[in-house]
Every structure is written in C-alpha cells, then in structure tokens.
Design a protein around this motif. Structure first.
Motif, PDB file in Angstrom:
ATOM      1  N   VAL A   1      10.013  -1.485  -4.899  1.00  0.00           N
ATOM      2  CA  VAL A   1       8.488  -1.120  -4.543  1.00  0.00           C
ATOM      3  C   VAL A   1       8.286  -0.553  -5.033  1.00  0.00           C
ATOM      4  N   HIS A   2       7.220  -0.267  -5.756  1.00  0.00           N
ATOM      5  CA  HIS A   2       6.110   0.704  -6.346  1.00  0.00           C
ATOM      6  C   HIS A   2       4.627   0.530  -5.923  1.00  0.00           C
ATOM      7  N   SER A   3       4.113   2.116  -6.395  1.00  0.00           N
ATOM      8  CA  SER A   3       2.990   1.961  -5.851  1.00  0.00           C
ATOM      9  C   SER A   3       1.675   1.668  -7.430  1.00  0.00           C
TER      10      SER A   3
ATOM     11  N   ASN B   1       6.036   5.607 -11.087  1.00  0.00           N
ATOM     12  CA  ASN B   1       5.633   5.307  -9.406  1.00  0.00           C
ATOM     13  C   ASN B   1       6.284   4.328  -8.416  1.00  0.00           C
ATOM     14  N   GLU B   2       7.837   4.954  -8.055  1.00  0.00           N
ATOM     15  CA  GLU B   2       9.043   4.360  -7.867  1.00  0.00           C
ATOM     16  C   GLU B   2       8.422   4.184  -6.086  1.00  0.00           C
ATOM     17  N   LEU B   3       9.066   3.468  -5.292  1.00  0.00           N
ATOM     18  CA  LEU B   3       8.391   4.787  -3.733  1.00  0.00           C
ATOM     19  C   LEU B   3      10.306   3.961  -2.692  1.00  0.00           C
TER      20      LEU B   3
ATOM     21  N   VAL C   1       3.551   2.329   4.762  1.00  0.00           N
ATOM     22  CA  VAL C   1       2.917   1.695   4.376  1.00  0.00           C
ATOM     23  C   VAL C   1       1.005   2.005   5.216  1.00  0.00           C
TER      24      VAL C   1
ATOM     25  N   GLU D   1      -4.215  -0.056   1.460  1.00  0.00           N
ATOM     26  CA  GLU D   1      -3.433   0.612   0.145  1.00  0.00           C
ATOM     27  C   GLU D   1      -2.376  -0.993  -0.776  1.00  0.00           C
ATOM     28  N   THR D   2      -2.094  -0.772  -1.922  1.00  0.00           N
ATOM     29  CA  THR D   2      -1.403  -1.710  -2.876  1.00  0.00           C
ATOM     30  C   THR D   2      -0.124  -1.957  -2.617  1.00  0.00           C
ATOM     31  N   TYR D   3       0.523  -2.782  -2.871  1.00  0.00           N
ATOM     32  CA  TYR D   3       2.771  -2.481  -3.199  1.00  0.00           C
ATOM     33  C   TYR D   3       2.529  -2.945  -3.862  1.00  0.00           C
TER      34      TYR D   3
END
Length: 94
Positions: A26-28, A36-38, A55, A59-61
């Motif tokens: 999952v990235h931002s 940008n990896e979450l 989350v 916001e977009t993931y």
C-alpha cells in the motif's frame, strides 16, 4: 487501485493468490515506490497475505499486487475493509 476512505480508522487489505511470494503493498502516491510505501507483505505458501494500517478520510491509497518474477500469469482476489472504504478500482495490465 485507489481506495479513498470516508472516515478515519484502520483499513485492512488482503490478497489471496494462486502463487506464493506475491507482493501486496500500500502506497501514498503513484508510481508505487519504496519511498512512498506505507505497508508491505508477501503471500505465504498458502497464497494469503494481509496488511492493516491507519487511514485518513479523503486520502488516496494505492494498492499494488505484484507477481513473483517467474510467474507471468497472476490470479488474485483482493479484499478491502475499513471505515467506509470506497472501492473504486482501476486495473492496469502490462
């Protein structure tokens, strides 16, 4: 894939794959990079993996599912649950 939650909370992203060593991350931002990896995980021998992360509403993931290098065909089932998670899905195959 883009997922925009309608409320703050914890989202859970899961994948079932026919191939072990499938990567779920999952990235931002896009493109998906290590910077940008979450969250990230790799499927087990059973082909299952799951990550959860906090989350923020609006916001977009970006959810990325990648096949092992030696597997050209990937059949996966992606599940998303969380605080009013919208499931707007765009598929891109290369």
């Amino acid at each position: 894939m883009f997922s925009i939650p309608e409320a703050d909370g914890t989202a859970v992203f899961g994948v079932e794959s026919a191939a072990a060593d499938t990567v779920l991350s999952v990235h931002s931002a896009c493109p998906a990079t290590a910077a940008n990896e979450l969250a990230c995980t790799i499927t087990t021998v059973s082909g299952e993996a799951e990550v959860s992360l906090p989350v923020t509403a609006g916001e977009t993931y970006i959810v990325r599912v990648a096949a092992p290098k030696d597997d050209s065909d990937l059949d996966v089932e992606l599940t998303i649950s969380g605080p009013g998670v919208r499931k707007d899905v765009w598929y891109s195959y290369t």
